[in-house]
Design a protein around this motif. Structure first.
Motif, mmCIF file in Angstrom:
data_model
loop_
_atom_site.group_PDB
_atom_site.id
_atom_site.type_symbol
_atom_site.label_atom_id
_atom_site.label_comp_id
_atom_site.label_asym_id
_atom_site.label_seq_id
_atom_site.Cartn_x
_atom_site.Cartn_y
_atom_site.Cartn_z
ATOM 1 N N LYS A 82 0.863 -1.180 0.000
ATOM 2 C CA LYS A 82 0.000 0.000 0.000
ATOM 3 C C LYS A 82 0.899 1.230 0.000
ATOM 4 C CE LYS A 82 -3.909 2.239 2.286
ATOM 5 N NZ LYS A 82 -4.867 2.176 3.434
ATOM 6 N N PHE A 83 0.911 1.926 -1.121
ATOM 7 C CA PHE A 83 1.799 3.078 -1.321
ATOM 8 C C PHE A 83 0.997 4.354 -1.052
ATOM 9 C CE2 PHE A 83 3.835 6.131 -4.366
ATOM 10 C CZ PHE A 83 5.099 6.154 -3.808
ATOM 11 N N ILE A 84 1.361 5.061 -0.004
ATOM 12 C CA ILE A 84 0.638 6.272 0.394
ATOM 13 C C ILE A 84 1.533 7.475 0.119
ATOM 14 C CG2 ILE A 84 -0.552 7.458 2.271
ATOM 15 C CD1 ILE A 84 -0.740 4.704 3.683
ATOM 16 N N SER A 85 1.217 8.198 -0.942
ATOM 17 C CA SER A 85 2.048 9.317 -1.376
ATOM 18 C C SER A 85 1.326 10.638 -1.137
ATOM 19 C CB SER A 85 2.382 9.168 -2.871
ATOM 20 O OG SER A 85 3.309 10.146 -3.268
ATOM 21 N N VAL A 86 2.016 11.579 -0.476
ATOM 22 C CA VAL A 86 1.412 12.858 -0.112
ATOM 23 C C VAL A 86 2.234 14.022 -0.669
ATOM 24 C CG1 VAL A 86 0.294 11.956 1.957
ATOM 25 C CG2 VAL A 86 2.632 12.831 2.106
ATOM 26 N N ASP A 87 1.609 15.169 -0.764
ATOM 27 C CA ASP A 87 2.199 16.366 -1.380
ATOM 28 C C ASP A 87 2.734 17.311 -0.307
ATOM 29 O OD1 ASP A 87 2.858 18.467 -3.093
ATOM 30 O OD2 ASP A 87 0.783 19.173 -3.272
ATOM 31 N N ASP A 88 3.979 17.763 -0.492
ATOM 32 C CA ASP A 88 4.517 18.778 0.423
ATOM 33 C C ASP A 88 4.833 20.095 -0.286
ATOM 34 O OD1 ASP A 88 6.821 18.199 -1.001
ATOM 35 O OD2 ASP A 88 8.079 17.854 0.751
ATOM 36 N N GLY A 89 4.600 20.147 -1.612
ATOM 37 C CA GLY A 89 4.852 21.390 -2.341
ATOM 38 C C GLY A 89 6.297 21.855 -2.296
ATOM 39 N N TYR A 90 7.222 20.947 -1.945
ATOM 40 C CA TYR A 90 8.652 21.279 -1.799
ATOM 41 C C TYR A 90 8.849 22.344 -0.715
ATOM 42 C CZ TYR A 90 13.504 21.233 -3.540
ATOM 43 O OH TYR A 90 14.871 21.067 -3.675
ATOM 44 N N ASN A 91 7.969 22.318 0.279
ATOM 45 C CA ASN A 91 8.009 23.260 1.402
ATOM 46 C C ASN A 91 8.404 22.486 2.658
ATOM 47 O OD1 ASN A 91 7.387 24.833 3.649
ATOM 48 N ND2 ASN A 91 5.606 25.775 2.678
ATOM 49 N N PRO A 92 9.599 22.709 3.205
ATOM 50 C CA PRO A 92 10.070 21.924 4.350
ATOM 51 C C PRO A 92 9.104 21.889 5.535
ATOM 52 C CG PRO A 92 11.880 23.161 3.414
ATOM 53 C CD PRO A 92 10.644 23.641 2.708
ATOM 54 N N ALA A 93 8.424 22.997 5.787
ATOM 55 C CA ALA A 93 7.465 23.012 6.897
ATOM 56 C C ALA A 93 6.324 22.028 6.629
ATOM 57 C CB ALA A 93 6.918 24.419 7.097
ATOM 58 N N LYS A 94 5.893 21.970 5.388
ATOM 59 C CA LYS A 94 4.836 21.037 4.998
ATOM 60 C C LYS A 94 5.350 19.590 5.029
ATOM 61 C CE LYS A 94 0.694 20.185 3.181
ATOM 62 N NZ LYS A 94 -0.563 20.410 3.925
ATOM 63 N N THR A 95 6.638 19.418 4.705
ATOM 64 C CA THR A 95 7.237 18.082 4.749
ATOM 65 C C THR A 95 7.161 17.517 6.162
ATOM 66 O OG1 THR A 95 8.827 18.869 3.091
ATOM 67 C CG2 THR A 95 9.246 16.709 4.069
ATOM 68 N N VAL A 96 7.467 18.347 7.145
ATOM 69 C CA VAL A 96 7.399 17.921 8.548
ATOM 70 C C VAL A 96 5.983 17.475 8.893
ATOM 71 C CG1 VAL A 96 7.599 18.692 10.943
ATOM 72 C CG2 VAL A 96 9.326 19.379 9.269
ATOM 73 N N GLU A 97 5.023 18.263 8.468
ATOM 74 C CA GLU A 97 3.614 17.952 8.720
ATOM 75 C C GLU A 97 3.223 16.620 8.082
ATOM 76 O OE1 GLU A 97 -0.543 19.766 7.020
ATOM 77 O OE2 GLU A 97 0.960 21.216 7.698
#
Length: 406
Positions: A82-97
């Motif tokens: 099960k591959f769960i891929s999410v978007d961070d917009g290349y924004n490190p703060a969003k990556t943490v989230e």
């Protein structure tokens, strides 16, 4: 019942009990951490589907297509991925989230191939504190190969510093009197390339006449390109992500910047997503490094592995661009991940995932260039370390020279 018959029944019963005991022992040996069970393995992924690095988003889509194929073929050791891929917009703060969401809410076994140096830097300590594999990160920063201090993080592609040294070596051999201009992204990714390049130049760093940076939030690099041209540089090292790479190549042509050599880092060397938008005519003569088989290279038309890759694309990712090298990146990352999970067998603990990731010896890997291998060890967290120079001829990349690396 005859004596012989009775002895046979006793032996058969003993064998059955032994088999049952072995079966029970085998079942008892199954080990799972959060994110895995008898039926499923949950893998997290973080990708810039939006934002300034969205050109890389196709990698996540192609990875999903790879695991779709794996699942259609029965999964890995009988378990579906099960591959769960999410978007961070290349924004490190969003990556943490998003990393917290994957680890704490989705409860994935591991985070696979999160993309980008700044995003991965933002979650580096978190992943190691949580002891969750941050595996085969899609960035070549040197920091991903530090098992002593960060045992839960491993890179995949050749380190940027090594690639930078390759360009420097070629430059010194071919353009010893060059005046060098450099454009780089102002973060760890850009600085790693710059560091390797300057180390490779050694005493010749004095030939760098201009060194300018850009922020990932900048709309364009037009002003930087004008500044570099005005510096009098006749060799250009282009350290940019796809959006800015296409802008820089196009702008160089628009302002009539005549160059003896234009080096383009490999992370932005896709014909489909970078050179086509920049203009194929504007891209003639670009020099990069390769470690993957380029899908636009006619040399692979009759190659069995290339045909297998093409068949996979057409069946599982029919909307994908067959000229986009990022789809090859996705394939090779995903097949490496699949190999690690196969090696794990029924011991799907996070600790064993890292143990198997550090025990790879993959030769003749589909879609890697001849001579390039995937090899790791407990003290070697750089799976791919070999590259070859290539020059763009207006249609495809043409490899030349030796294979660099160890």
């Amino acid at each position: 019942m005859t004596s012989a018959r009775r002895n046979f029944v006793i032996r058969a019963t003993a064998v059955a009990f032994a088999a049952a005991a072995l079966s029970g022992a085998a079942l008892a040996q199954k080990k799972y951490d959060t994110g895995a069970d008898d039926k499923e393995i949950k893998i997290g992924n973080i990708m810039p589907y939006s934002g300034p690095a969205s050109a890389y988003g196709v990698i996540g889509k192609a990875m999903q297509a790879y695991f779709d194929m794996v699942n259609a073929q029965g999964g890995i050791n009988g378990r579906k991925v099960k591959f769960i891929s999410v978007d961070d917009g290349y924004n490190p703060a969003k990556t943490v989230e998003q990393a917290r969401k994957l680890v704490e809410e989705e409860e994935v076994l591991l985070v696979f191939a999160p993309l980008g140096t700044p995003p991965n830097s933002a979650i580096h300590k978190y992943m190691n504190q949580k002891k969750v594999p941050q595996l085969f990160v899609a960035t070549g920063a040197a920091k991903w190969g530090d098992p002593k201090n960060f045992p839960w993080t491993m890179g995949w592609q050749p380190p940027y510093t090594g690639e930078g040294r390759i360009y420097a070596q070629h430059l010194l051999e071919s353009f010893p009197n060059a005046k060098i201009g450099i454009l780089y992204q102002n973060d760890d990714y850009g600085k790693d390339y710059l560091k390797g390049f300057e180390e490779g130049l050694g005493a010749k760093t004095s030939q760098i006449v201009s060194k300018v940076s850009y922020e990932v939030t900048d709309p364009t690099v037009d002003s930087q390109m004008v500044s570099l041209k005005n510096s009098g540089a006749n060799v250009f090292f282009n350290i940019t992500t796809p959006k800015f790479a296409a802008q820089a190549i196009k702008k160089a042509a628009e302002i009539g910047w005549k160059l003896d050599a234009h080096y383009l880092n490999s992370v932005s060397a896709s014909v489909g997503s970078v050179l086509k938008p920049a203009g194929l005519d504007n891209s003639v003569g670009l020099i990069t490094t390769q470690y993957l088989k380029d899908p636009t290279d006619p040399a692979w038309v009759n190659d069995a592995d290339f045909k297998a890759w093409t068949d996979w694309m057409k069946k599982y990712y029919p909307g994908g661009d067959l000229t986009n090298a990022f789809n090859v990146t996705a394939w090779t990352h995903a097949l490496t991940m699949a190999q690690v999970l196969r090696q794990c067998g029924d011991n799907l603990t996070r600790e064993n995932v890292m143990r198997q990731a550090a025990n790879l010896n993959m030769q003749n890997v589909p879609m890697l260039l001849p001579g390039v291998e995937i090899k790791t060890g407990p003290d070697d967290f750089y799976p791919v370390e070999k590259e070859q120079l290539s020059k763009f001829d207006g249609k495809t990349w043409v490899r030349f020279g030796k294979v660099y690396g160890k």
